[in-house]
Motif scaffolding. Structure first.
Motif, PDB file in Angstrom:
ATOM      1  N   VAL A  51      45.784  53.021  40.976  1.00  0.00           N
ATOM      2  CA  VAL A  51      45.874  52.376  42.240  1.00  0.00           C
ATOM      3  C   VAL A  51      44.949  51.596  42.737  1.00  0.00           C
ATOM      4  CG1 VAL A  51      46.511  53.092  44.675  1.00  0.00           C
ATOM      5  CG2 VAL A  51      47.455  54.448  42.706  1.00  0.00           C
ATOM      6  N   PRO A  52      45.131  50.236  43.061  1.00  0.00           N
ATOM      7  CA  PRO A  52      44.326  49.343  43.288  1.00  0.00           C
ATOM      8  C   PRO A  52      43.575  49.623  44.665  1.00  0.00           C
ATOM      9  CG  PRO A  52      46.476  48.226  43.617  1.00  0.00           C
ATOM     10  CD  PRO A  52      46.534  49.879  43.204  1.00  0.00           C
ATOM     11  N   GLY A  53      42.470  49.151  44.777  1.00  0.00           N
ATOM     12  CA  GLY A  53      41.606  49.274  45.885  1.00  0.00           C
ATOM     13  C   GLY A  53      42.144  47.974  46.985  1.00  0.00           C
ATOM     14  N   GLN A  54      41.251  48.301  48.180  1.00  0.00           N
ATOM     15  CA  GLN A  54      41.682  47.311  49.113  1.00  0.00           C
ATOM     16  C   GLN A  54      41.535  45.886  48.671  1.00  0.00           C
ATOM     17  OE1 GLN A  54      39.518  47.758  52.952  1.00  0.00           O
ATOM     18  NE2 GLN A  54      40.917  46.331  54.091  1.00  0.00           N
ATOM     19  N   HIS A  55      42.423  44.995  48.878  1.00  0.00           N
ATOM     20  CA  HIS A  55      42.648  43.463  48.472  1.00  0.00           C
ATOM     21  C   HIS A  55      42.397  43.479  46.846  1.00  0.00           C
ATOM     22  CE1 HIS A  55      42.471  42.082  52.573  1.00  0.00           C
ATOM     23  NE2 HIS A  55      41.574  43.135  52.783  1.00  0.00           N
ATOM     24  N   GLU A  56      42.768  44.452  46.182  1.00  0.00           N
ATOM     25  CA  GLU A  56      42.690  44.406  44.651  1.00  0.00           C
ATOM     26  C   GLU A  56      44.054  44.049  44.097  1.00  0.00           C
ATOM     27  OE1 GLU A  56      39.931  46.733  41.470  1.00  0.00           O
ATOM     28  OE2 GLU A  56      41.155  47.937  43.022  1.00  0.00           O
ATOM     29  N   ALA A  57      43.921  43.272  42.997  1.00  0.00           N
ATOM     30  CA  ALA A  57      45.118  42.944  42.134  1.00  0.00           C
ATOM     31  C   ALA A  57      44.775  43.233  40.792  1.00  0.00           C
ATOM     32  CB  ALA A  57      45.419  41.365  42.361  1.00  0.00           C
ATOM     33  N   LEU A  58      45.266  44.314  40.314  1.00  0.00           N
ATOM     34  CA  LEU A  58      45.416  44.702  38.723  1.00  0.00           C
ATOM     35  C   LEU A  58      46.393  44.082  38.098  1.00  0.00           C
ATOM     36  CD1 LEU A  58      44.178  48.348  39.577  1.00  0.00           C
ATOM     37  CD2 LEU A  58      42.508  46.344  39.258  1.00  0.00           C
ATOM     38  N   VAL A  59      46.268  42.928  37.501  1.00  0.00           N
ATOM     39  CA  VAL A  59      47.321  42.173  36.960  1.00  0.00           C
ATOM     40  C   VAL A  59      46.955  41.636  35.594  1.00  0.00           C
ATOM     41  CG1 VAL A  59      49.104  40.349  37.351  1.00  0.00           C
ATOM     42  CG2 VAL A  59      48.434  41.748  39.051  1.00  0.00           C
ATOM     43  N   SER A  60      47.778  41.893  34.654  1.00  0.00           N
ATOM     44  CA  SER A  60      47.702  41.259  33.354  1.00  0.00           C
ATOM     45  C   SER A  60      49.346  40.779  33.022  1.00  0.00           C
ATOM     46  CB  SER A  60      47.458  42.186  32.306  1.00  0.00           C
ATOM     47  OG  SER A  60      47.192  41.730  31.007  1.00  0.00           O
ATOM     48  N   GLY A  61      49.481  39.360  32.941  1.00  0.00           N
ATOM     49  CA  GLY A  61      50.864  38.691  32.421  1.00  0.00           C
ATOM     50  C   GLY A  61      51.647  39.136  33.691  1.00  0.00           C
ATOM     51  N   ASP A  62      52.719  39.812  33.368  1.00  0.00           N
ATOM     52  CA  ASP A  62      53.760  39.851  34.099  1.00  0.00           C
ATOM     53  C   ASP A  62      53.968  41.342  34.604  1.00  0.00           C
ATOM     54  OD1 ASP A  62      54.779  40.830  31.814  1.00  0.00           O
ATOM     55  OD2 ASP A  62      56.532  39.674  31.930  1.00  0.00           O
ATOM     56  N   THR A  63      52.838  41.895  34.430  1.00  0.00           N
ATOM     57  CA  THR A  63      52.748  43.525  34.753  1.00  0.00           C
ATOM     58  C   THR A  63      51.470  43.793  35.466  1.00  0.00           C
ATOM     59  OG1 THR A  63      53.787  44.097  32.727  1.00  0.00           O
ATOM     60  CG2 THR A  63      52.709  45.843  33.723  1.00  0.00           C
ATOM     61  N   GLY A  64      51.712  44.560  36.503  1.00  0.00           N
ATOM     62  CA  GLY A  64      50.398  45.018  37.270  1.00  0.00           C
ATOM     63  C   GLY A  64      50.858  45.678  38.794  1.00  0.00           C
ATOM     64  N   VAL A  65      49.575  45.775  39.498  1.00  0.00           N
ATOM     65  CA  VAL A  65      49.954  46.481  40.699  1.00  0.00           C
ATOM     66  C   VAL A  65      48.847  45.763  41.760  1.00  0.00           C
ATOM     67  CG1 VAL A  65      48.264  48.644  40.248  1.00  0.00           C
ATOM     68  CG2 VAL A  65      50.289  48.559  42.238  1.00  0.00           C
ATOM     69  N   CYS A  66      49.406  45.534  42.946  1.00  0.00           N
ATOM     70  CA  CYS A  66      48.865  44.618  44.138  1.00  0.00           C
ATOM     71  C   CYS A  66      48.476  45.629  45.353  1.00  0.00           C
ATOM     72  CB  CYS A  66      48.891  43.366  44.182  1.00  0.00           C
ATOM     73  SG  CYS A  66      49.256  42.137  42.750  1.00  0.00           S
TER      74      CYS A  66
END
Length: 188
Positions: A51-66
């Motif tokens: 789960v990302p923190g505030q204002h964090e985008a954990l994205v690699s290619g077309d997969t991730g969570v913001c």
């Protein structure tokens, strides 16, 4: 049944930065308690990310969570997998107070890339895009001139921009004007 198409069918423009409509992207809006372990597991299973923190985008290619807000995440998955990932997520979240909805076809995604990408973004959004203030892995929800949008950096010279599909033509033209040759301001 008709084949899905992206909002602008991969429109692109080369100026002081390259503007590209990215095509179809699987997107799930997930609302719920971000500290819930069941929700965290559903995110990990769908994306491989925490789960990302505030204002964090954990994205690699077309997969991730913001991170979108204290109770909202944007889950990114390949477009072809969105229904299966959504079903698995809803199944996993069955006993949890949460909502997961496929918003893929309601959004458009753009890429702004090149040495002047920060400058182009700085012309359209009221955000400090200096290297000290905005770096890869960070996301903001803000305005893109007259419409709402969200954007994050994939790397030091590229942004991904998400807006409502209904505003895709406006956002593409807005970014295109901001990327016109000779329009360099030299701020970033």
């Amino acid at each position: 049944m008709s084949e899905p198409i992206s909002a602008l069918n991969h429109a692109s423009y080369d100026g002081i930065a390259k503007i590209e409509e990215c095509g179809l992207q699987g997107m799930i809006t997930l609302r719920g308690n971000q500290s819930d372990k069941v929700l965290a597991k559903a995110i990990k299973d769908a994306t491989g990310q925490k789960v990302p923190g505030q204002h964090e985008a954990l994205v690699s290619g077309d997969t991730g969570v913001c991170w979108m807000s204290p109770d909202e995440l944007l889950v990114l998955v390949p477009y072809a997998e969105v229904e299966a990932k959504l079903a698995a997520m809803n199944n996993a979240l069955g006993g949890t107070h949460a909502l997961a909805v496929n918003v893929s076809d309601a959004r458009a995604v753009f890429r702004v890339s090149g040495a002047n990408a920060r400058e182009v973004m700085g012309k359209v959004a009221p955000v400090d895009f200096s290297g000290d203030a905005f770096q890869p892995g960070q996301i903001r929800r803000s305005r893109l001139a007259q419409v709402a949008g969200a954007f994050w950096m994939d790397d030091a010279d590229s942004f991904r921009v998400v807006c409502f599909r209904s505003a895709a033509d406006y956002v593409f033209k807005l970014l295109k004007v901001a990327a016109q040759p000779g329009s360099e301001v030299g701020v970033y």
